[in-house]
Write a protein that holds these residues in place. Sequence first.
Motif, PDB file in Angstrom:
ATOM      1  N   ILE A 103       0.841  -1.201   0.000  1.00 50.48           N
ATOM      2  CA  ILE A 103       0.000   0.000   0.000  1.00 50.48           C
ATOM      3  C   ILE A 103       0.878   1.254   0.000  1.00 50.48           C
ATOM      4  O   ILE A 103       0.625   2.215  -0.721  1.00 50.48           O
ATOM      5  CB  ILE A 103      -0.907   0.025   1.255  1.00 50.48           C
ATOM      6  CG1 ILE A 103      -1.844  -1.179   1.265  1.00 50.48           C
ATOM      7  CG2 ILE A 103      -1.678   1.321   1.347  1.00 50.48           C
ATOM      8  CD1 ILE A 103      -2.959  -1.122   0.304  1.00 50.48           C
ATOM      9  N   ILE A 117      -8.036   3.399  -1.851  1.00 50.64           N
ATOM     10  CA  ILE A 117      -7.459   2.361  -0.998  1.00 50.64           C
ATOM     11  C   ILE A 117      -8.012   2.538   0.410  1.00 50.64           C
ATOM     12  O   ILE A 117      -7.909   3.626   0.986  1.00 50.64           O
ATOM     13  CB  ILE A 117      -5.921   2.468  -0.976  1.00 50.64           C
ATOM     14  CG1 ILE A 117      -5.377   2.313  -2.393  1.00 50.64           C
ATOM     15  CG2 ILE A 117      -5.326   1.417  -0.050  1.00 50.64           C
ATOM     16  CD1 ILE A 117      -3.912   2.612  -2.505  1.00 50.64           C
ATOM     17  N   ASP A 159      -7.434   1.185   3.976  1.00 50.13           N
ATOM     18  CA  ASP A 159      -6.504   0.379   4.761  1.00 50.13           C
ATOM     19  C   ASP A 159      -7.101   0.164   6.148  1.00 50.13           C
ATOM     20  O   ASP A 159      -7.089   1.073   6.971  1.00 50.13           O
ATOM     21  CB  ASP A 159      -5.157   1.112   4.831  1.00 50.13           C
ATOM     22  CG  ASP A 159      -4.072   0.266   5.475  1.00 50.13           C
ATOM     23  OD1 ASP A 159      -4.355  -0.889   5.839  1.00 50.13           O
ATOM     24  OD2 ASP A 159      -2.943   0.763   5.614  1.00 50.13           O
ATOM     25  N   THR A 214       1.039   4.299  -2.684  1.00 48.99           N
ATOM     26  CA  THR A 214       0.630   5.666  -2.359  1.00 48.99           C
ATOM     27  C   THR A 214       1.812   6.623  -2.271  1.00 48.99           C
ATOM     28  O   THR A 214       1.652   7.760  -1.858  1.00 48.99           O
ATOM     29  CB  THR A 214      -0.121   5.719  -1.020  1.00 48.99           C
ATOM     30  OG1 THR A 214       0.699   5.097  -0.032  1.00 48.99           O
ATOM     31  CG2 THR A 214      -1.428   4.990  -1.107  1.00 48.99           C
ATOM     32  N   THR A 238      -6.130   7.452  -0.577  1.00 52.81           N
ATOM     33  CA  THR A 238      -6.049   6.453   0.478  1.00 52.81           C
ATOM     34  C   THR A 238      -6.730   6.929   1.747  1.00 52.81           C
ATOM     35  O   THR A 238      -6.621   8.091   2.113  1.00 52.81           O
ATOM     36  CB  THR A 238      -4.569   6.161   0.816  1.00 52.81           C
ATOM     37  OG1 THR A 238      -3.866   6.002  -0.395  1.00 52.81           O
ATOM     38  CG2 THR A 238      -4.449   4.911   1.651  1.00 52.81           C
ATOM     39  N   VAL A 270      -9.376  -0.891  -3.284  1.00 54.12           N
ATOM     40  CA  VAL A 270      -8.520  -1.881  -2.632  1.00 54.12           C
ATOM     41  C   VAL A 270      -8.890  -1.878  -1.155  1.00 54.12           C
ATOM     42  O   VAL A 270      -8.875  -0.829  -0.511  1.00 54.12           O
ATOM     43  CB  VAL A 270      -7.025  -1.527  -2.785  1.00 54.12           C
ATOM     44  CG1 VAL A 270      -6.161  -2.597  -2.115  1.00 54.12           C
ATOM     45  CG2 VAL A 270      -6.661  -1.391  -4.247  1.00 54.12           C
ATOM     46  N   ILE A 325      -4.880   8.174  -7.128  1.00 54.56           N
ATOM     47  CA  ILE A 325      -4.916   7.127  -6.102  1.00 54.56           C
ATOM     48  C   ILE A 325      -5.091   7.802  -4.747  1.00 54.56           C
ATOM     49  O   ILE A 325      -4.217   8.533  -4.288  1.00 54.56           O
ATOM     50  CB  ILE A 325      -3.601   6.311  -6.093  1.00 54.56           C
ATOM     51  CG1 ILE A 325      -3.389   5.664  -7.457  1.00 54.56           C
ATOM     52  CG2 ILE A 325      -3.636   5.253  -5.000  1.00 54.56           C
ATOM     53  CD1 ILE A 325      -2.057   4.957  -7.583  1.00 54.56           C
TER      54      ILE A 325
END
Lengths: 513, 324
Positions: A55, A171, A173, A59, A91, A202, A89
């Motif tokens: 990840i 993303i 997380d 990023t 996150t 993701v 992208i």
Amino acid sequence: MPQTVPSIEPPLLTLRGIEKSFPGVKALAGVDFTLNRREIHALMGENGAGKSTLIKVLTGVYRRDSGTMQLGGSEIDPRSPQDAQQAGISTVYQEVNLIPHLSVAENISLGRQPKRLGFLRWGEIAQRAEKAIARLDLKLDVRKPLSSCSIAVQQLIAIARALDTDARVLILDEPTSSLDTREVEQLFVLMRKLRDQGLGIVFVTHFLDQVYAVSDRITILRNGQRVGDYAAVDLSRIELISKMIGKDLSEVERESGGKAKPLSTAREILVQATGLKRKGAVENVDLTIRKGEVVGLAGLLGSGRTETARILFGIDKPDAGKIEIDGHKRELRSARQAIALGFGFSSEDRKTEGIIPNLSVRENIILVLQGQRGWLRLLSRKEQEELAAKYIAMLNIATSDAEKPIRFLSGGNQQKALLARWLASKPRLLILDEPTRGIDVGAKFEIQKLMRSLTNEGMSILFISSELEEVVRSSDRVVILRDRARIAELVGEEISQAAILSSIAGTNESSPE
Amino acid sequence: MRITAKQIPIIATLAVCLLLYGTAAIAFHDRGFFSVGVFVNFFIDNAMLGIASIGMTFVILSGGIDLSVGSVIGLTSIFIASAMDRYKLPPIVAIFVALLGGTVFGGGMGAVIRYFGLPPFLVTLAGMFFARGAGFLLHLESVPIDHPFYNALSEFHLALGGGIELTASALIFLATFIIAIYLAQYTRFGRNVYALGGNEQSAVLMGLPTGSVKMRVYALSGFCSALAGVVYTLGLSGNPSAAVGLELDAIAAVVIGGTLLTGGVGYVAGTLLGVLILGIIQTAITFQGSLSSWWTKIAIGVLLLIFILLQRFVQTRKLRTTAS
């Protein structure tokens, strides 16, 4: 026959042969990863498998050593989170990474606020924020400070911020680790909606149920390598787990020959915890520990193992549930109190919560015992030296002498010294959280042998380990946690890796919720 | 309008300010404390401290501290005076070089803080010694300024009617204040300062240019210190030992003004109130007449303690509301 075959869209994001090393560790060894448009893709793996490194490479927090990254067909090479955001992208991290004192609206637009004639346009900032959160079906006053929102809402606001740029890849997380069941459900509704709008998502999580609830595909990493990329419907839970921990099912079943172990139901109960609950840590945990037994606490990372231990040791207070010790109800308010009751806790993170690096081996060993006695009744130098010598011999701690600063010892020997510290205080219950992590096989066996002999002397041990073999080999009883709740308990001959695995993988039916 | 937790300190500041002013106005009404003249004098007398405190506000908002403020004022003042005296530099040039130098000096400290990851306390402490020493290197004692332009500037008064007049220093102070509010509230730089002080790690992950913001904050403080040094020279001298310890008064004004010492919360307007509070205490003690002027320091100490305790209270309360 249908005339048009649906055109196969090129993948949104393609990573090929990503490598990343840190001094002494190869964190990623040629990992491939493919994310499609309109897809929720779970990234799974045990601790240290390389998920977070991957990840971070994606990023722009880390630079990769080699490998290629393509987004929408063109090469990308993000050097900072800023770069990655500009490429599309975005996150959302496990911890909410926003600014608590600033308003919701400002958090969404910070760094890209609209301005005119050199002045920020606060009206437009608020309008844009309202639009951004409306997209998430969220209604709130965007002028409120962020800190007045619940963690769950803050998480959603972080997503709103991530989408406020033209994100193509989102993303998430571990976004659910501090949310409760209902909030998780809301998040999933949102994730599906965003997926249907064309985003590639993701999703990193430790919760198996959540993976299956929302993911289309699953990529599994192990030891910095990709194990495989599967459609979620084609991969059973048990397969998923065995791929994550790297053991075939058949292999697991073969190994787990029954070992005769004494049934311990007859023994006196030392600690009985019922219905422990703490928001963001455990949902519903029952636990009984009898005198002179080893209770193993099994479950995947994030299932609530360490959290349970912290509550038992008085570090965190439960929101609900009760703890009885020797049959008396107790409220544990501090670790100090737990130590006074005869508890010991050897932490998972020995570097930050355990050893004091610059003190000598001797000083590290006597620390708890001295603390118990109070600083007015100092252990004499001679007593200290005797204690240190005794445990160095007993645990085979490899050190040239007791006065060596502990930071010069290897990880396994530090761990043994930490164990010695608690043993010196003669605890009635010793909580060992991952005592064998990162130490060599020989030291592992010694620690297991030691656990056995300690329980023979009447000490109780709560043993937490990610390594199932160890749990099976050492425990008299195994309590299995999944998604922060106790889901099963195995005693004596029932204990086997296969039995534990199938409990962890078990469907929702056996879960309390 | 609802009151949020972050507004409690500045409301408390306003209350203290009004309370002190009201009390003094009643107690010394026979001596004319409650007059526009006395009020305007707060701005004139405290211009130097006020300008330095405004720079300090940004530094503290960003989560840092700047201990070099007083020394930079001293260095600037002696630089201007001796440059005009010894090298016959035109005053405008001297002032320009001084402001530029202060900005570069502050930016340099910011760069050290940024690139070496050092604590601002230590870096600006080094800066403090350096600037003070450099000032004494230029000249060991006070140097008088005598130049037609300076004399005119020093005697300049803006008549507000009714015999009330603002001096050049007060005007510079007010202009700095207005520009600072613009910077803090209406520029990305200002908002990034708040974000940096609120949570540095988050600010980095949000993709904000935290490194350059850090450097610019110290550059801004260096500029404000130099400007305060220019204001000092309007007293028609430069002095290497000027403004010793002024940074501590500035920190006190900022904190009493409701800015959280840990960064991220506060207002430039609060600092103005903080400076006014210090001014009111000083003036009130002068009006009282029999008290030693050192009582000013005691009063500031007590106020500062109260405000720090208040900040702690606000923070713990906020934690509790977030956790529940």
